[in-house]
Design a protein around this motif. Sequence first.
Motif, PDB file in Angstrom:
ATOM      1  N   VAL A 122       6.922 -12.100   6.128  1.00 22.33           N
ATOM      2  CA  VAL A 122       6.788 -10.667   5.864  1.00 22.33           C
ATOM      3  C   VAL A 122       6.617  -9.869   7.162  1.00 22.33           C
ATOM      4  O   VAL A 122       7.204  -8.800   7.320  1.00 22.33           O
ATOM      5  CB  VAL A 122       5.617 -10.402   4.896  1.00 22.33           C
ATOM      6  N   ASP A 123       5.856 -10.385   8.112  1.00 23.97           N
ATOM      7  CA  ASP A 123       5.607  -9.634   9.346  1.00 23.97           C
ATOM      8  C   ASP A 123       6.821  -9.579  10.269  1.00 23.97           C
ATOM      9  O   ASP A 123       6.821  -8.853  11.255  1.00 23.97           O
ATOM     10  CB  ASP A 123       4.391 -10.179  10.086  1.00 23.97           C
ATOM     11  N   GLU A 124       7.885 -10.305   9.935  1.00 29.20           N
ATOM     12  CA  GLU A 124       9.103 -10.267  10.748  1.00 29.20           C
ATOM     13  C   GLU A 124      10.181  -9.346  10.174  1.00 29.20           C
ATOM     14  O   GLU A 124      11.233  -9.166  10.782  1.00 29.20           O
ATOM     15  CB  GLU A 124       9.659 -11.678  10.923  1.00 29.20           C
ATOM     16  N   LEU A 125       9.933  -8.753   9.011  1.00 29.10           N
ATOM     17  CA  LEU A 125      10.887  -7.822   8.415  1.00 29.10           C
ATOM     18  C   LEU A 125      10.938  -6.554   9.258  1.00 29.10           C
ATOM     19  O   LEU A 125       9.908  -6.061   9.714  1.00 29.10           O
ATOM     20  CB  LEU A 125      10.486  -7.493   6.968  1.00 29.10           C
ATOM     21  N   ILE A 150      -2.062  -5.227   3.171  1.00 32.27           N
ATOM     22  CA  ILE A 150      -2.014  -6.267   4.211  1.00 32.27           C
ATOM     23  C   ILE A 150      -2.776  -5.814   5.455  1.00 32.27           C
ATOM     24  O   ILE A 150      -3.609  -6.545   5.981  1.00 32.27           O
ATOM     25  CB  ILE A 150      -0.556  -6.624   4.576  1.00 32.27           C
ATOM     26  N   GLU A 151      -2.479  -4.598   5.937  1.00 36.35           N
ATOM     27  CA  GLU A 151      -3.225  -4.068   7.088  1.00 36.35           C
ATOM     28  C   GLU A 151      -3.236  -2.552   7.032  1.00 36.35           C
ATOM     29  O   GLU A 151      -2.389  -1.933   6.393  1.00 36.35           O
ATOM     30  CB  GLU A 151      -2.676  -4.574   8.416  1.00 36.35           C
ATOM     31  N   ASP A 178      -7.464  -1.011   1.068  1.00 38.73           N
ATOM     32  CA  ASP A 178      -7.700  -1.620   2.373  1.00 38.73           C
ATOM     33  C   ASP A 178      -7.111  -3.030   2.384  1.00 38.73           C
ATOM     34  O   ASP A 178      -6.746  -3.563   1.330  1.00 38.73           O
ATOM     35  CB  ASP A 178      -9.205  -1.676   2.656  1.00 38.73           C
ATOM     36  N   PRO A 179      -7.013  -3.670   3.555  1.00 38.67           N
ATOM     37  CA  PRO A 179      -6.481  -5.034   3.604  1.00 38.67           C
ATOM     38  C   PRO A 179      -7.239  -5.954   2.647  1.00 38.67           C
ATOM     39  O   PRO A 179      -8.469  -5.917   2.577  1.00 38.67           O
ATOM     40  CB  PRO A 179      -6.699  -5.446   5.060  1.00 38.67           C
ATOM     41  N   GLY A 180      -6.468  -6.717   1.882  1.00 44.26           N
ATOM     42  CA  GLY A 180      -7.064  -7.635   0.926  1.00 44.26           C
ATOM     43  C   GLY A 180      -7.252  -7.044  -0.464  1.00 44.26           C
ATOM     44  O   GLY A 180      -7.516  -7.773  -1.412  1.00 44.26           O
ATOM     45  N   THR A 226       0.430  -1.497   6.168  1.00 47.97           N
ATOM     46  CA  THR A 226       1.441  -2.359   5.589  1.00 47.97           C
ATOM     47  C   THR A 226       0.904  -2.888   4.264  1.00 47.97           C
ATOM     48  O   THR A 226      -0.262  -3.270   4.167  1.00 47.97           O
ATOM     49  CB  THR A 226       1.759  -3.552   6.519  1.00 47.97           C
ATOM     50  N   ALA A 227       1.782  -2.890   3.257  1.00 53.17           N
ATOM     51  CA  ALA A 227       1.406  -3.413   1.941  1.00 53.17           C
ATOM     52  C   ALA A 227       2.593  -4.181   1.361  1.00 53.17           C
ATOM     53  O   ALA A 227       3.742  -3.957   1.746  1.00 53.17           O
ATOM     54  CB  ALA A 227       1.009  -2.284   1.006  1.00 53.17           C
TER      55      ALA A 227
END
Length: 99
Positions: A7-10, A52-53, A68-70, A90-91
């Motif tokens: 996901v973080d590479e999209l 996510i963040e 919030d994250p989580g 990011t979500a």
Amino acid sequence: MPEQTAVDELEEAPHAEVFEERSPRTVRLQLDAGEAVPPHQHPGHDIVLYGIEGSIDLRLDDDSYGIDPGDAVRFSGEREISPKAVDDATALVVFAPSE
């Protein structure tokens, strides 16, 4: 074989399709601080949004929820949704067909 994505590479923004197979549709939502998605609906779907963040102010109809994250929130796509980033955020958003 399962379909796996980092996901973080999209790279697409604000919406990036997470999987090639779109059932259920899964999107990585990335917003800059202060950026918002205009109010809209997703009729015929149940939605899960997972932070996510960063922080997101999630408007559902006339209510507002801090994500919030989580944090994970589930709601009907019949509701009017408008996420706004409090800071860079990011979500992960999953759109599942309603039964």
